[in-house]
Design a protein around this motif. Sequence first.
Motif, short mmCIF file in Angstrom:
data_model
loop_
_atom_site.label_atom_id
_atom_site.label_comp_id
_atom_site.label_asym_id
_atom_site.label_seq_id
_atom_site.Cartn_x
_atom_site.Cartn_y
_atom_site.Cartn_z
N MET A 23 7.52 -2.54 6.66
CA MET A 23 7.74 -1.09 6.53
C MET A 23 8.96 -0.79 5.68
O MET A 23 8.96 0.14 4.88
N ALA A 24 10.03 -1.58 5.88
CA ALA A 24 11.23 -1.37 5.06
C ALA A 24 10.88 -1.53 3.59
O ALA A 24 11.30 -0.73 2.75
N GLU A 25 10.09 -2.56 3.30
CA GLU A 25 9.70 -2.80 1.91
C GLU A 25 8.86 -1.64 1.37
O GLU A 25 9.08 -1.18 0.24
N ALA A 26 7.92 -1.16 2.19
CA ALA A 26 7.07 -0.05 1.73
C ALA A 26 7.92 1.19 1.43
O ALA A 26 7.72 1.87 0.40
N PRO A 73 1.28 3.24 3.75
CA PRO A 73 1.06 3.79 2.41
C PRO A 73 2.29 4.45 1.76
O PRO A 73 2.19 4.96 0.63
N CYS A 74 3.46 4.40 2.41
CA CYS A 74 4.73 4.71 1.73
C CYS A 74 4.79 3.97 0.40
O CYS A 74 5.28 4.47 -0.60
N LEU A 75 4.29 2.74 0.43
CA LEU A 75 4.37 1.84 -0.72
C LEU A 75 3.72 2.45 -1.96
O LEU A 75 4.18 2.24 -3.08
N VAL A 76 2.64 3.20 -1.76
CA VAL A 76 1.90 3.77 -2.90
C VAL A 76 2.10 5.29 -2.99
O VAL A 76 1.34 5.99 -3.64
N GLY A 77 3.14 5.79 -2.30
CA GLY A 77 3.47 7.21 -2.40
C GLY A 77 2.53 8.11 -1.64
O GLY A 77 2.42 9.30 -1.95
N GLU A 78 1.83 7.59 -0.63
CA GLU A 78 0.84 8.40 0.10
C GLU A 78 1.00 8.25 1.62
O GLU A 78 0.01 8.13 2.34
N THR A 79 2.23 8.28 2.10
CA THR A 79 2.38 8.16 3.55
C THR A 79 1.96 9.46 4.25
O THR A 79 1.99 10.54 3.67
N ALA A 80 1.55 9.31 5.50
CA ALA A 80 1.38 10.45 6.41
C ALA A 80 2.40 10.20 7.51
O ALA A 80 2.31 9.21 8.23
#
Length: 291
Positions: A36-39, A145-152
């Motif tokens: 998660m930190a990486e994302a 999906p933080c990683l790809v700019g699409e977190t909820a």
Amino acid sequence: MDVLRVTTSNTVSNRAAMGFEVAESTRLGFIGAGQMAEAIARGLVGKGVIPAQRITTSDVSPGRCKVFEGFGVSVKSSNADVAADSNILIIAVKPQYVRVVLDDARPKLTKNHLLVSIAAGIQLKDLEAWAGGDARVVRVMPNTPCLVGETAAALSAGSSATKEDVELVTGMFSTIGKIHVVNENLLNAVTGLSGSGPAYVYLAIEALADGGVRAGLPRDVALSLATQTVYGAAKMVNDTGKHPAQLKDEVTSPGGTTIAGVHELEKAGFRAALMNAVVAAARRSEEMSGQ
Ligand SMILES: NC(=O)C1=CN([C@@H]2O[C@H](COP(=O)(O)OP(=O)(O)OC[C@H]3O[C@@H](n4cnc5c(N)ncnc54)[C@H](O)[C@@H]3O)[C@@H](O)[C@H]2O)C=CC1
Ligand SMILES: O=C(O)[C@@H]1CCC=N1
């Protein structure tokens, strides 16, 4: 109302387009350099919110430290050093280690620190107590999906966190998806739905692709079709604003193919299975918080 809708798809893209950046004095620390930190870190760096050079991390795993060094983040030799080097400190270890890493960080925490915990089920009152009483704490429940700019994501603020703290965290996460402000008692439900939810959708994509293979498609074509179908359907709900039931009806011709498939899903209890998954994960989050 419990849930304040803080961002809409428009404000999210506006923020991204306007290039939301944190102040130049901001230094971001991650205790725990896991998935998660990486994302989050890669997501924020990718959106230009903060350069990797102003991020530090520490982790007991040398392999994880190497991953962070690989995209320009400096690795500190202790959790206390990360706390000393940062003014926004993200606690990104598994829930059972949160207390111990806050014990490490506490001697270096000052009034300038904003603590952000992403740990499932760890309550604000415990975070505040472990961080030394009057710490400014915000709890966030993001997803990978933080990683790809699409977190909820959703957040709740602790008793000493300021309006500016909430705006800052909201602003940061809005660049990598959507974030809602909720009462803390709803964070378990958020964890069950969107925190854990990507896993349910990955299962669905895998199963749809298997169905395609069973029906004769090559594996790569089946996986691509399944992925794009889920992506396109989510975008339809998001962009048209239509209710999913209406969109489903628009696919479903009388006596046609889709209703034959939908009938099978209903016989198998598809909707109940998804509802039960969210509720089971929310309950597990509640258990983990000792509530
Ligand atoms: N994985 C997910 O989809 C989500 C996870 N979360 C939360 O994020 C947190 C982190 O989860 P993941 O990234 O999945 O776990 P992870 O296992 O990938 O990362 C945790 C990291 O913490 C490190 N660590 C363990 N003890 C440490 C210590 N004493 N000092 C420094 N580092 C230490 C581990 O070596 C590991 O790299 C958890 O609390 C979880 O509840 C929240 C939302 C989604
Ligand atoms: O499975 C977990 O406990 C974490 C929290 C939300 C997603 N993954």
